[in-house]
Design a protein around this motif. Structure first.
Motif, short mmCIF file in Angstrom:
data_model
loop_
_atom_site.label_atom_id
_atom_site.label_comp_id
_atom_site.label_asym_id
_atom_site.label_seq_id
_atom_site.Cartn_x
_atom_site.Cartn_y
_atom_site.Cartn_z
N LEU A 112 0.83 -1.21 0.00
CA LEU A 112 0.00 0.00 0.00
C LEU A 112 0.86 1.26 0.00
O LEU A 112 0.60 2.21 -0.73
CB LEU A 112 -0.91 0.02 1.22
CG LEU A 112 -2.16 -0.82 1.16
CD1 LEU A 112 -2.90 -0.77 2.49
CD2 LEU A 112 -3.07 -0.39 0.04
N LEU A 113 1.87 1.25 0.85
CA LEU A 113 2.73 2.43 0.96
C LEU A 113 3.53 2.68 -0.31
O LEU A 113 3.76 3.83 -0.69
CB LEU A 113 3.66 2.30 2.16
CG LEU A 113 2.95 2.27 3.52
CD1 LEU A 113 3.96 1.99 4.63
CD2 LEU A 113 2.21 3.57 3.78
N CYS B 268 -2.78 7.26 -0.52
CA CYS B 268 -3.63 7.54 0.64
C CYS B 268 -4.58 8.67 0.23
O CYS B 268 -4.15 9.77 -0.09
CB CYS B 268 -2.78 7.95 1.84
SG CYS B 268 -3.77 8.18 3.33
N GLU C 85 -8.83 9.95 5.39
CA GLU C 85 -8.64 9.50 6.77
C GLU C 85 -9.85 9.93 7.58
O GLU C 85 -10.53 10.89 7.25
CB GLU C 85 -7.35 10.03 7.37
CG GLU C 85 -7.30 11.52 7.57
CD GLU C 85 -6.00 11.96 8.22
OE1 GLU C 85 -5.69 11.50 9.32
OE2 GLU C 85 -5.32 12.78 7.61
N LEU D 73 -7.13 5.02 7.82
CA LEU D 73 -6.59 5.59 6.59
C LEU D 73 -7.18 4.83 5.41
O LEU D 73 -7.29 3.61 5.43
CB LEU D 73 -5.07 5.47 6.55
CG LEU D 73 -4.28 6.29 7.56
CD1 LEU D 73 -2.79 6.05 7.38
CD2 LEU D 73 -4.59 7.77 7.42
N PHE E 1 -6.78 3.95 1.43
CA PHE E 1 -5.84 3.88 0.31
C PHE E 1 -6.58 3.42 -0.93
O PHE E 1 -7.52 2.64 -0.86
CB PHE E 1 -4.72 2.87 0.59
CG PHE E 1 -3.76 3.30 1.67
CD1 PHE E 1 -2.60 3.98 1.34
CD2 PHE E 1 -4.03 3.03 3.00
CE1 PHE E 1 -1.71 4.36 2.32
CE2 PHE E 1 -3.15 3.42 3.99
CZ PHE E 1 -1.98 4.09 3.65
N GLU F 273 -9.11 0.14 3.58
CA GLU F 273 -9.09 0.89 4.82
C GLU F 273 -8.15 0.17 5.78
O GLU F 273 -8.24 -1.05 5.93
CB GLU F 273 -10.47 0.94 5.46
CG GLU F 273 -11.45 1.84 4.76
CD GLU F 273 -12.77 1.92 5.49
OE1 GLU F 273 -13.27 3.02 5.64
OE2 GLU F 273 -13.31 0.85 5.88
N SER G 191 -7.71 -4.43 8.59
CA SER G 191 -7.88 -3.74 7.31
C SER G 191 -9.12 -4.29 6.63
O SER G 191 -9.60 -5.38 6.96
CB SER G 191 -6.66 -3.92 6.42
OG SER G 191 -6.49 -5.26 6.05
N TYR H 176 -16.36 8.98 3.92
CA TYR H 176 -15.33 9.98 3.63
C TYR H 176 -15.88 11.20 2.92
O TYR H 176 -15.15 12.17 2.71
CB TYR H 176 -14.21 9.34 2.80
CG TYR H 176 -13.52 8.23 3.54
CD1 TYR H 176 -12.47 8.49 4.42
CD2 TYR H 176 -13.96 6.92 3.41
CE1 TYR H 176 -11.87 7.47 5.12
CE2 TYR H 176 -13.35 5.88 4.09
CZ TYR H 176 -12.31 6.17 4.96
OH TYR H 176 -11.72 5.17 5.67
#
Length: 72
Positions: free
Chosen positions: A18-19, A24, A27, A36, A38, A46, A59, A71
């Motif tokens: 993910l990173l 992202c 949040e 968070l 993504f 999530e 997640s 969101y």
């Protein structure tokens, strides 16, 4: 990274994926959890953290835009 490839990874590898490959895009805070959001291609993920943000609790993956409602 395709959704199928992502699901085959363990939790640590999923977060790393993910990173490195996701974006992202949101949040929020819910019931003392920091969440968070993504986007990884057509999949949304999530990631739920403790209120301090120091530990991943869980997640949730989804594809439907309906999951984005909290969101908006």
């Amino acid at each position: 990274m395709q959704a199928r490839q992502f699901q085959a990874l363990n939790a640590h590898q999923q977060l790393r994926g993910l990173l490195l490959n996701g974006a992202c895009i949101g949040e929020r805070i819910q019931q003392n959890k920091h969440i968070l959001l993504f986007q990884l291609r057509a999949t949304f993920v999530e990631v739920y953290f403790t209120s301090k943000g120091d530990r991943i609790l869980s997640s949730r993956k989804f594809r439907s835009p309906v999951g984005l409602k909290p969101y908006l």
